[in-house]
Design an enzyme around this catalytic site. Sequence first.
Site, PDB file in Angstrom:
ATOM      1  N   ARG A 207      -1.932 -25.719  40.488  1.00 34.71           N
ATOM      2  CA  ARG A 207      -1.460 -24.345  40.453  1.00 34.71           C
ATOM      3  C   ARG A 207      -1.952 -23.574  39.224  1.00 34.71           C
ATOM      4  O   ARG A 207      -2.262 -22.388  39.308  1.00 34.71           O
ATOM      5  CB  ARG A 207       0.069 -24.352  40.478  1.00 34.71           C
ATOM      6  CG  ARG A 207       0.666 -22.983  40.599  1.00 34.71           C
ATOM      7  CD  ARG A 207       2.145 -23.057  40.900  1.00 34.71           C
ATOM      8  NE  ARG A 207       2.657 -21.724  41.096  1.00 34.71           N
ATOM      9  CZ  ARG A 207       2.464 -21.009  42.190  1.00 34.71           C
ATOM     10  NH1 ARG A 207       1.764 -21.507  43.175  1.00 34.71           N
ATOM     11  NH2 ARG A 207       2.943 -19.791  42.305  1.00 34.71           N
TER      12      ARG A 207
ATOM     13  N   ASP B 118      10.965 -30.757  35.482  1.00 37.43           N
ATOM     14  CA  ASP B 118       9.945 -31.805  35.434  1.00 37.43           C
ATOM     15  C   ASP B 118      10.487 -33.143  34.937  1.00 37.43           C
ATOM     16  O   ASP B 118       9.773 -34.153  34.976  1.00 37.43           O
ATOM     17  CB  ASP B 118       8.773 -31.374  34.544  1.00 37.43           C
ATOM     18  CG  ASP B 118       7.813 -30.450  35.281  1.00 37.43           C
ATOM     19  OD1 ASP B 118       7.987 -30.256  36.493  1.00 37.43           O
ATOM     20  OD2 ASP B 118       6.874 -29.937  34.640  1.00 37.43           O
TER      21      ASP B 118
ATOM     22  N   VAL C  74      15.536 -24.840  40.090  1.00 38.22           N
ATOM     23  CA  VAL C  74      14.190 -24.299  39.888  1.00 38.22           C
ATOM     24  C   VAL C  74      13.338 -24.487  41.142  1.00 38.22           C
ATOM     25  O   VAL C  74      12.874 -23.522  41.744  1.00 38.22           O
ATOM     26  CB  VAL C  74      13.522 -24.944  38.662  1.00 38.22           C
ATOM     27  CG1 VAL C  74      12.120 -24.355  38.447  1.00 38.22           C
ATOM     28  CG2 VAL C  74      14.374 -24.731  37.409  1.00 38.22           C
TER      29      VAL C  74
ATOM     30  N   ARG D 150      -2.273 -36.963  36.731  1.00 32.91           N
ATOM     31  CA  ARG D 150      -2.346 -35.530  36.445  1.00 32.91           C
ATOM     32  C   ARG D 150      -1.526 -35.175  35.214  1.00 32.91           C
ATOM     33  O   ARG D 150      -1.731 -34.110  34.630  1.00 32.91           O
ATOM     34  CB  ARG D 150      -1.845 -34.716  37.640  1.00 32.91           C
ATOM     35  CG  ARG D 150      -2.721 -34.809  38.883  1.00 32.91           C
ATOM     36  CD  ARG D 150      -2.221 -33.894  39.989  1.00 32.91           C
ATOM     37  NE  ARG D 150      -2.054 -32.551  39.487  1.00 32.91           N
ATOM     38  CZ  ARG D 150      -1.006 -31.772  39.753  1.00 32.91           C
ATOM     39  NH1 ARG D 150      -0.022 -32.230  40.496  1.00 32.91           N
ATOM     40  NH2 ARG D 150      -0.935 -30.565  39.256  1.00 32.91           N
TER      41      ARG D 150
ATOM     42  N   ARG E  69       5.946 -22.109  46.007  1.00 33.03           N
ATOM     43  CA  ARG E  69       5.774 -21.491  44.696  1.00 33.03           C
ATOM     44  C   ARG E  69       4.765 -20.355  44.852  1.00 33.03           C
ATOM     45  O   ARG E  69       3.610 -20.482  44.446  1.00 33.03           O
ATOM     46  CB  ARG E  69       5.297 -22.532  43.676  1.00 33.03           C
ATOM     47  CG  ARG E  69       6.271 -23.688  43.542  1.00 33.03           C
ATOM     48  CD  ARG E  69       5.990 -24.520  42.319  1.00 33.03           C
ATOM     49  NE  ARG E  69       4.746 -25.262  42.435  1.00 33.03           N
ATOM     50  CZ  ARG E  69       4.254 -26.024  41.455  1.00 33.03           C
ATOM     51  NH1 ARG E  69       4.875 -26.111  40.302  1.00 33.03           N
ATOM     52  NH2 ARG E  69       3.128 -26.685  41.615  1.00 33.03           N
TER      53      ARG E  69
ATOM     54  N   LYS F  47       0.053 -31.080  28.603  1.00 35.68           N
ATOM     55  CA  LYS F  47      -0.706 -30.622  29.775  1.00 35.68           C
ATOM     56  C   LYS F  47      -0.368 -29.175  30.105  1.00 35.68           C
ATOM     57  O   LYS F  47      -1.264 -28.342  30.313  1.00 35.68           O
ATOM     58  CB  LYS F  47      -0.382 -31.506  30.979  1.00 35.68           C
ATOM     59  CG  LYS F  47      -0.961 -30.998  32.307  1.00 35.68           C
ATOM     60  CD  LYS F  47      -0.552 -31.865  33.477  1.00 35.68           C
ATOM     61  CE  LYS F  47       0.734 -31.400  34.131  1.00 35.68           C
ATOM     62  NZ  LYS F  47       0.516 -30.375  35.170  1.00 35.68           N
ATOM     63  N   ASN F  48       0.914 -28.853  30.144  1.00 30.08           N
ATOM     64  CA  ASN F  48       1.326 -27.527  30.574  1.00 30.08           C
ATOM     65  C   ASN F  48       1.050 -26.456  29.528  1.00 30.08           C
ATOM     66  O   ASN F  48       1.136 -25.262  29.824  1.00 30.08           O
ATOM     67  CB  ASN F  48       2.808 -27.527  30.951  1.00 30.08           C
ATOM     68  CG  ASN F  48       3.076 -28.282  32.239  1.00 30.08           C
ATOM     69  OD1 ASN F  48       2.186 -28.435  33.075  1.00 30.08           O
ATOM     70  ND2 ASN F  48       4.295 -28.772  32.411  1.00 30.08           N
TER      71      ASN F  48
ATOM     72  N   CYS G  99       1.337 -29.889  43.263  1.00 31.00           N
ATOM     73  CA  CYS G  99       2.276 -30.860  43.819  1.00 31.00           C
ATOM     74  C   CYS G  99       3.102 -30.263  44.964  1.00 31.00           C
ATOM     75  O   CYS G  99       3.370 -29.061  44.999  1.00 31.00           O
ATOM     76  CB  CYS G  99       3.234 -31.353  42.730  1.00 31.00           C
ATOM     77  SG  CYS G  99       2.486 -32.543  41.607  1.00 31.00           S
TER      78      CYS G  99
END
Length: 430
Positions: free
Chosen positions: A100, A318, A340, A410, A129, A30-31, A124
């Site tokens: 985002r 994550d 983070v 998601r 952020r 996904k990322n 989320c």
Amino acid sequence: MKSIGLDTSGKMIVKGPQKASGVLTVSGSKNAVLPIMGASLLTDEDVELKNVPDLADVRTMIEILESSGKKIDRIEDRLIIKSSGYINSEIPYEPVRKMRASFNVYGPLTLRKGFAKVALPGGCSIGARPVDFHLDGLRRLGIESTIEHGFVTSKLTDIMGSINISLPFPSVGATEHVLTTACLLEGVKTTITNCAIEPEVTDLVNFLNRMGAKIFGAGSSILKIEGVKKLSGISYNIIPDRIEAGTYIILGKLAGENLTIKNVSADHLNSLFSIFENIGSPILYDDIKREVTVTKANFDILKNISMETSPFPGFPTDLQPQITTFLSLVPGRSTITETVFKSRFYHIDELNRMGAKIRVEDNTAIIEGVNKLSGAPVEATDLRAAAALLIAGLVAEGETVITNVDHIFRGYENIHEKLENVGIDLVYLK
């Protein structure tokens, strides 16, 4: 399952403890795919992406690309992204609010049209952020921005020569946004320092270079980009999702019975492998088959641990909620320091409702291992918290009802079907 979105809260009901046995195959990242989809705006030629997961976030990015003028066909795990002949650089609030990564179309649209108007992004609830790093970097590339009424509006100014950009933090999103935008500044040489070096950033660099970009230093904290006039269409295969793989590995260490997880890139998960090595339950990886076979860890012999999240190659934030669930059952006191997203502990109260003994001091979770978890009604506050609570429910005694669970769709393709295929019984209610 195809109709799942983010406008319904959804429930999952799971009765534990259960065992997972069989084969799970990890989907595309996904990322990685989201910024790559955004980068497809840099060309009018066809782009084919393979190994694309069918996720709510991917569908949201499809909506954004279609709003910008792209035509998109989906055939199984492939996306074919085509030009419609026009570019719309004003993206509405509704799709952008959902995630985002949608903001990364702002720079490419500005380059293609000379200006852009994009809503400030959502995503989320895991802490502040801000997009400041993005906008500061883009400003150095000649993109002036104004924020009004929840939208960011850009104006492209002339720029030439060499540009040096030092990111204040190795932000994945800012790194991806700035490097993607710099690719199409013909004649401009850009150096970005303190870059994120996550595998998803490297995948984006590889994708852009295949399109004809000139980016040097992939996988390092310093990227050098020589702007080109034009990028071409290509066919490209997306890397596996390391967070999905890590989630299923943790699940296997809690509930596995010879659970095989396929399509795993071990070099993307060295930090997770090291954690399990250090606590006394090593992960066995087949380098040729690129798969892991996991069985429930022997908690009687496990050692507690102190660890922290950090940008790659450190332990990924994550996977922090999921490993917290695991450590809640490891004897002794373990600690996790979140460096983070320092407020990413909303799952802690929910795990404590299930019998865990965890307290948070500043940005550190202090975990006292318990013998068992008990099913309870809990609420998922974000994507990874939802995964952590689902894992907890699978090993807890009794029934767990997870509300607001739609976050999970998601980031985990066909998770309901995948878990059912390895023997997990759960119920999803819209």
